[in-house]
Design a protein around this motif. Structure first.
Motif, mmCIF file in Angstrom:
data_model
loop_
_atom_site.group_PDB
_atom_site.id
_atom_site.type_symbol
_atom_site.label_atom_id
_atom_site.label_comp_id
_atom_site.label_asym_id
_atom_site.label_seq_id
_atom_site.Cartn_x
_atom_site.Cartn_y
_atom_site.Cartn_z
ATOM 1 N N ASN A 76 0.813 -1.228 0.000
ATOM 2 C CA ASN A 76 0.000 0.000 0.000
ATOM 3 C C ASN A 76 0.844 1.276 0.000
ATOM 4 O O ASN A 76 0.732 2.082 -0.915
ATOM 5 N N SER A 125 -4.239 -7.240 7.494
ATOM 6 C CA SER A 125 -4.146 -8.246 6.432
ATOM 7 C C SER A 125 -3.456 -9.537 6.859
ATOM 8 O O SER A 125 -3.473 -10.509 6.120
ATOM 9 N N TRP A 185 -13.844 -7.667 3.380
ATOM 10 C CA TRP A 185 -12.787 -6.662 3.157
ATOM 11 C C TRP A 185 -13.502 -5.350 2.832
ATOM 12 O O TRP A 185 -14.525 -5.367 2.129
ATOM 13 N N ALA A 186 -13.021 -4.252 3.357
ATOM 14 C CA ALA A 186 -13.739 -2.978 3.197
ATOM 15 C C ALA A 186 -12.842 -1.945 2.525
ATOM 16 O O ALA A 186 -11.618 -2.068 2.568
ATOM 17 N N HIS A 189 -5.705 -3.701 15.036
ATOM 18 C CA HIS A 189 -4.508 -4.454 15.424
ATOM 19 C C HIS A 189 -3.287 -3.537 15.481
ATOM 20 O O HIS A 189 -2.181 -4.002 15.722
ATOM 21 N N ASN A 197 -0.201 1.262 8.849
ATOM 22 C CA ASN A 197 -1.052 1.925 7.845
ATOM 23 C C ASN A 197 -2.423 2.235 8.443
ATOM 24 O O ASN A 197 -2.939 3.343 8.276
ATOM 25 N N SER A 198 -2.997 1.251 9.134
ATOM 26 C CA SER A 198 -4.310 1.464 9.743
ATOM 27 C C SER A 198 -4.240 2.599 10.762
ATOM 28 O O SER A 198 -5.140 3.442 10.840
ATOM 29 N N GLU A 252 -4.015 5.907 8.981
ATOM 30 C CA GLU A 252 -5.291 6.236 8.314
ATOM 31 C C GLU A 252 -6.300 6.716 9.356
ATOM 32 O O GLU A 252 -7.065 7.660 9.114
ATOM 33 N N ASP A 278 5.772 -4.371 14.907
ATOM 34 C CA ASP A 278 5.715 -2.986 15.352
ATOM 35 C C ASP A 278 4.434 -2.639 16.103
ATOM 36 O O ASP A 278 4.362 -1.620 16.786
ATOM 37 N N GLN A 279 3.407 -3.488 15.962
ATOM 38 C CA GLN A 279 2.082 -3.112 16.476
ATOM 39 C C GLN A 279 2.073 -2.946 18.000
ATOM 40 O O GLN A 279 1.359 -2.085 18.530
HETATM 41 C C1 UDX Z 1 1.761 -5.106 8.337
HETATM 42 C C2 UDX Z 1 2.030 -4.765 9.790
HETATM 43 O O1 UDX Z 1 0.991 -5.278 10.564
HETATM 44 C C3 UDX Z 1 2.180 -3.312 9.980
HETATM 45 O O2 UDX Z 1 2.272 -2.985 11.328
HETATM 46 C C4 UDX Z 1 3.378 -2.871 9.212
HETATM 47 O O3 UDX Z 1 3.671 -1.531 9.475
HETATM 48 C C5 UDX Z 1 3.072 -3.118 7.758
HETATM 49 O O4 UDX Z 1 2.760 -4.492 7.547
HETATM 50 P P1 UDX Z 1 -0.976 -5.159 8.064
HETATM 51 O O5 UDX Z 1 -1.218 -6.219 9.051
HETATM 52 O O6 UDX Z 1 -1.403 -5.413 6.701
HETATM 53 O O7 UDX Z 1 0.515 -4.623 7.906
HETATM 54 O O8 UDX Z 1 -1.681 -3.845 8.672
HETATM 55 P P2 UDX Z 1 -1.660 -2.350 8.196
HETATM 56 O O9 UDX Z 1 -0.295 -1.767 8.244
HETATM 57 O O10 UDX Z 1 -2.676 -1.657 9.001
HETATM 58 O O11 UDX Z 1 -2.109 -2.398 6.670
HETATM 59 C C6 UDX Z 1 -3.365 -2.888 6.262
HETATM 60 C C7 UDX Z 1 -3.815 -2.105 5.056
HETATM 61 O O12 UDX Z 1 -4.926 -2.792 4.489
HETATM 62 C C8 UDX Z 1 -4.273 -0.692 5.391
HETATM 63 O O13 UDX Z 1 -3.759 0.226 4.453
HETATM 64 C C9 UDX Z 1 -5.794 -0.761 5.277
HETATM 65 O O14 UDX Z 1 -6.405 0.414 4.786
HETATM 66 C C10 UDX Z 1 -5.987 -1.885 4.288
HETATM 67 N N1 UDX Z 1 -7.280 -2.553 4.543
HETATM 68 C C11 UDX Z 1 -7.467 -3.298 5.659
HETATM 69 C C12 UDX Z 1 -8.289 -2.380 3.613
HETATM 70 O O15 UDX Z 1 -8.124 -1.677 2.606
HETATM 71 N N2 UDX Z 1 -9.477 -2.995 3.841
HETATM 72 C C13 UDX Z 1 -9.711 -3.772 4.935
HETATM 73 O O16 UDX Z 1 -10.827 -4.303 5.049
HETATM 74 C C14 UDX Z 1 -8.671 -3.932 5.874
#
Ligand code: UDX
Length: 499
Positions: free
Chosen positions: A28, A320, A378-379, A396, A400-401, A404, A420-421
């Motif tokens: 992303n 994810s 998935w949203a 979690h 990225n979450s 956002e 890192d979480q």
């Molecule tokens: C992983 C690690 O958990 C994270 O801490 C690290 O910095 C990057 O890799 P992930 O588990 O995928 O990432 O979480 P996150 O970093 O929050 O990324 C998930 C992405 O998926 C976000 O950009 C979120 O917007 C997107 N997403 C999630 C969707 O578009 N739809 C959904 O339903 C859920």
């Protein structure tokens, strides 16, 4: 006759090679980085795994959207795992070795055979923006005389907490046992309290507890291969010419300053997803935003949100990679139902493990959910978080979450899972004070109380701080803000690398 400046203009622009680890959370921000570079009229080659490329083609318009930029190209390579491999939870860690053993040799061969991607239309690569987890990158760049820019998709604080590994070890603050991928039921380890404060990480004394250290430290053996790999990748950062962070000075200024003592150039340009939106409004319409979802986005949840009162819905998503047991799903569901709040829950396909994983929600609970909640696979997360009906985010704490949510001004309840979480969630609750951290528990009563606290009892205080922080980060990516300026500096720096 053409003048010198005309000649200059006719020369191809810088050509940036981008290589992310093939997981959603890295894809992303690095795809958004590619979009920013395209807006700066650079040429970009983006390495993507065959599996992710197929999923992008199936679920997004990313390929069509990038076709607007003739200087952009995907180059796809196998990630080394069989098609039916789950690539999530513990399985995601297997990607680190399969990428090293399969993708990287193929990538090197492609680079040599194709003369570092030079063609009639584009110069050979100007610099290599490599995911910080790709530990082959420094050797590869040094051997071939290519400038290396390391991209760190997580926070400066996480980087710094891993970088201080030798000091943590010397002070005997690590190891402390447990399972690095499962954040609950971690016991105190040989007399080291999980709530003991950590003293060996400058900038985080006084609030970072042992349980808030990156999850990779939750091992019995300091020679654990995943921990060793993560530390090795971080410790060689000083071999990069520059580092890009998807963070900003308003969130982590002090830690970025610490980092700068060890790395020549740090460009904090985040939140990148907001920087893209801002730069796009200058040049193109909002509709040009490129999404990189590896699953089909269920847009019906936006219609459902449209029918809910303002700030009444708690959005639940664990990103994810997270895997939940069915027991954990039930604790969350009961907590949500008892809290009496409306909720929208992303329950990713294959995200529940153990017995009855296929059908984790019993029929009688499904009945209780009707009208109060909605489950989707998935949203469109950015849209959801920016929807007026959303008043909280159970997350979690993936970076990225988290970013956002910060940018949308939505308070969080953090239940970190890995990496890192564990650290991000402490920053949310104790540094920015825009949410609650319930790590290392999974109990319906605790979940219910956290939701009530955030959505009712302490709603105003969380909302006020979240709104103020959202304004700060929006300002940082706007003209004159530090991330905006850092992006311009990065563009100038890459231009200076052109030979
Ligand atoms: C992983 C690690 O958990 C994270 O801490 C690290 O910095 C990057 O890799 P992930 O588990 O995928 O990432 O979480 P996150 O970093 O929050 O990324 C998930 C992405 O998926 C976000 O950009 C979120 O917007 C997107 N997403 C999630 C969707 O578009 N739809 C959904 O339903 C859920």
């Amino acid at each position: 006759m053409t003048s010198d400046s005309d000649q200059q203009n006719l020369r191809p622009p810088p050509h940036v090679l981008i290589f992310p680890m093939p997981v959603q959370g890295h894809l992303n921000p690095m795809l958004k980085l590619a979009h920013l570079l395209c807006l700066a009229e650079f040429h970009v080659t983006f390495i993507i795994s065959d599996s992710n490329h197929r999923r992008l083609l199936q679920h997004t318009t990313a390929s069509a959207a990038f076709s607007r930029y003739p200087g952009f190209q995907f180059r796809s390579l196998p990630d080394g795992l069989p098609d039916n491999h789950p690539r999530r939870g513990h399985g995601a860690m297997e990607l680190m070795s399969s990428v090293a053993n399969v993708t990287v040799p193929l990538f090197k061969k492609m680079m040599i055979q194709e003369n570092f991607l030079a063609s009639a239309a584009r110069r050979s690569i100007t610099c290599f923006v490599a995911d910080g987890l790709l530990s082959f990158a420094p050797d590869f760049c040094e051997e071939n005389g290519i400038p290396l820019i390391c991209f760190r998709p997580a926070t400066a604080s996480y980087f710094w907490a891993i970088y201080r590994f030798p000091q943590l070890l010397q002070a005997q603050e690590i190891p402390f046992g447990g399972d690095m991928n499962i954040s609950i039921f971690v016991k105190d380890f040989v007399g080291k309290s999980m709530d003991g404060l950590i003293e060996s990480i400058p900038g985080m004394e006084g609030f970072l507890r042992r349980r808030d250290l990156p999850g990779f430290y939750r091992v019995d053996d300091i020679n654990d291969p995943t921990l060793k790999g993560v530390v090795a990748a971080v410790r060689q950062i000083n071999r990069a010419q520059a580092v890009i962070l998807n963070s900003c000075e308003d969130l982590e200024g002090q830690i970025v300053a610490e980092m700068q003592n060890y790395v020549p150039r740090v460009f904090s340009i985040g939140p990148i997803h907001e920087q893209v939106k801002y730069r796009l409004t200058e040049k193109e319409a909002e509709s040009s935003i490129i999404t990189a979802s590896l699953w089909a986005e269920d847009r019906s949840c936006i219609d459902w949100l449209d029918a809910q009162p303002p700030k009444s819905v708690i959005y639940v998503s664990f990103g994810s990679l997270t895997l939940l047991t069915r027991e954990q799903v039930l604790e969350f569901l009961h907590g949500l139902l008892e809290s009496s709040q409306r909720f929208l829950w992303v329950m990713r396909p294959d995200s529940v493990t153990g017995s009855n994983a296929e059908d984790p929600v019993p029929a009688e609970l499904m009945e209780r959910i009707k009208g109060k909640g909605l489950l989707v696979e998935w949203a469109p997360q950015e849209k959801v978080l920016n929807h007026p009906a959303v008043g909280g985010f159970m997350t979690h704490s993936g970076w990225n979450s988290t970013l956002e949510s910060i940018a949308a001004g939505v308070p969080m309840i953090c239940w970190p899972y890995l990496g890192d979480q564990q650290t991000n969630s402490r920053f949310v609750s104790e540094v920015w004070k825009i949410g609650l951290d319930i790590k290392d528990t999974c109990d319906r009563k605790i979940i219910e109380k956290a939701i009530r606290d955030e959505m009712e009892v302490r709603k105003d205080e969380f909302m006020e701080r979240s709104t103020n922080l959202a304004k700060l980060v929006k300002r940082t990516i706007s003209k004159g803000g530090s991330s905006y300026n850092n992006w311009d500096d990065l563009i100038q720096y890459i231009k200076s690398l052109v030979i």
